[in-house]
Design a protein around this motif. Structure first.
Motif: not given
Length: 128
Positions: A114-128
């Motif tokens: 479950x740590x991948x999605x927060x990494x992606x959000x923090x990098x601005x790669x994922x918005x949801x």
């Protein structure tokens, strides 16, 4: 997915000023990895590379992919990635937000725990 084609600079050999190499492979990896939110160093015929690209696309992420086998200086980059990772099994190598996440096993472990999605959000790669 955004496939990065080799720039004119990548066709040139390493430039030097006196005895100092200006664009060594590790510096190039760092520069390429920090250019976009998600960067994958891949080999176009690798099934694990294909799987990791599909994982990110399936999540709605548009990674930048550098195909080492299609880059004139890809072998240099591959050797630098081996040094960076300390492993002979290199591809795929994933950077998120300019930071090294690692190879397939590290990315999948992050996805599962479950740590991948927060990494992606923090990098601005994922918005949801």
């Amino acid at each position: 997915m955004h496939y990065q084609t080799a720039s004119w600079e990548s066709y040139m050999g390493p430039r030097s000023r006196g005895n100092v190499v200006v664009d060594d492979p590790l510096q190039r990896i760092e520069r390429l990895a920090s250019d976009n939110a998600v960067v994958i160093f891949s080999i176009s015929t690798c099934c694990m590379c294909h799987a990791i690209k599909r994982l990110f696309c399936g999540m709605g992420v548009n990674p930048t992919v550098h195909e080492l086998d299609q880059d004139p200086r890809g072998k240099e980059l591959e050797r630098a990635l081996i040094m960076l990772l300390g492993s002979t099994s290199v591809v795929p190598v994933v950077f998120i937000g300019g930071k090294l996440v690692g190879t397939m096993d590290r990315v999948m472990a992050s996805h599962i725990n479950g740590t991948l999605v927060p990494l992606l959000k923090e990098a601005g790669a994922l918005w949801l």
